[in-house]
Design a protein around this motif. Sequence first.
Motif, PDB file in Angstrom:
ATOM      1  N   ILE A 148     -68.556  84.838 -30.526  1.00 46.80           N
ATOM      2  CA  ILE A 148     -68.995  84.325 -29.230  1.00 46.80           C
ATOM      3  C   ILE A 148     -68.170  83.102 -28.843  1.00 46.80           C
ATOM      4  O   ILE A 148     -67.775  82.953 -27.676  1.00 46.80           O
ATOM      5  CB  ILE A 148     -70.500  83.987 -29.263  1.00 46.80           C
ATOM      6  N   GLN A 149     -67.866  82.232 -29.801  1.00 44.18           N
ATOM      7  CA  GLN A 149     -67.045  81.059 -29.516  1.00 44.18           C
ATOM      8  C   GLN A 149     -65.659  81.466 -29.013  1.00 44.18           C
ATOM      9  O   GLN A 149     -65.113  80.829 -28.104  1.00 44.18           O
ATOM     10  CB  GLN A 149     -66.914  80.175 -30.759  1.00 44.18           C
ATOM     11  N   GLY A 150     -65.093  82.517 -29.575  1.00 43.53           N
ATOM     12  CA  GLY A 150     -63.797  83.001 -29.115  1.00 43.53           C
ATOM     13  C   GLY A 150     -63.849  83.512 -27.689  1.00 43.53           C
ATOM     14  O   GLY A 150     -62.934  83.270 -26.894  1.00 43.53           O
ATOM     15  N   MET A 151     -64.912  84.225 -27.343  1.00 45.18           N
ATOM     16  CA  MET A 151     -65.069  84.714 -25.972  1.00 45.18           C
ATOM     17  C   MET A 151     -65.251  83.557 -24.998  1.00 45.18           C
ATOM     18  O   MET A 151     -64.700  83.567 -23.894  1.00 45.18           O
ATOM     19  CB  MET A 151     -66.254  85.670 -25.880  1.00 45.18           C
ATOM     20  N   ILE A 152     -66.020  82.555 -25.400  1.00 43.96           N
ATOM     21  CA  ILE A 152     -66.232  81.385 -24.545  1.00 43.96           C
ATOM     22  C   ILE A 152     -64.913  80.657 -24.308  1.00 43.96           C
ATOM     23  O   ILE A 152     -64.631  80.220 -23.188  1.00 43.96           O
ATOM     24  CB  ILE A 152     -67.281  80.448 -25.169  1.00 43.96           C
ATOM     25  N   ALA A 196     -62.017  81.949 -24.133  1.00 44.46           N
ATOM     26  CA  ALA A 196     -61.206  82.740 -23.208  1.00 44.46           C
ATOM     27  C   ALA A 196     -61.638  82.573 -21.755  1.00 44.46           C
ATOM     28  O   ALA A 196     -60.824  82.721 -20.845  1.00 44.46           O
ATOM     29  CB  ALA A 196     -61.260  84.212 -23.602  1.00 44.46           C
ATOM     30  N   VAL A 197     -62.913  82.253 -21.529  1.00 42.90           N
ATOM     31  CA  VAL A 197     -63.416  82.135 -20.149  1.00 42.90           C
ATOM     32  C   VAL A 197     -64.029  80.762 -19.885  1.00 42.90           C
ATOM     33  O   VAL A 197     -64.868  80.621 -19.001  1.00 42.90           O
ATOM     34  CB  VAL A 197     -64.442  83.247 -19.838  1.00 42.90           C
ATOM     35  N   ASN A 198     -63.582  79.746 -20.606  1.00 40.97           N
ATOM     36  CA  ASN A 198     -64.216  78.427 -20.482  1.00 40.97           C
ATOM     37  C   ASN A 198     -64.058  77.815 -19.098  1.00 40.97           C
ATOM     38  O   ASN A 198     -64.820  76.934 -18.725  1.00 40.97           O
ATOM     39  CB  ASN A 198     -63.704  77.476 -21.562  1.00 40.97           C
ATOM     40  N   HIS A 199     -63.104  78.280 -18.305  1.00 42.72           N
ATOM     41  CA  HIS A 199     -62.922  77.777 -16.951  1.00 42.72           C
ATOM     42  C   HIS A 199     -63.922  78.395 -15.971  1.00 42.72           C
ATOM     43  O   HIS A 199     -64.034  77.930 -14.838  1.00 42.72           O
ATOM     44  CB  HIS A 199     -61.496  78.038 -16.482  1.00 42.72           C
TER      45      HIS A 199
END
Length: 69
Positions: free
Chosen positions: A50-54, A56-59
């Motif tokens: 989940i941290q990796g996905m976040i 990738a889309v943190n913006h």
Amino acid sequence: MNCLINMSKKIKITQVKSEIGYRQRTKDTLRALGIKKMNSFVIKNNNSAIQGMITAVNHLVKVEEISWI
């Protein structure tokens, strides 16, 4: 025992910016997180996937740690 406590923490992920104009891969990441619309949120376990996905889309998202669940 301490490791189990850290893995059981939950995070709230809210989409705060539109996905229009971004790559299909970014849109797919939001869908994989379970976010479907603007200002919708999901509650997930805090783990490395989940941290990796976040990351990738943190913006596009806002992340909060919740402790009441």
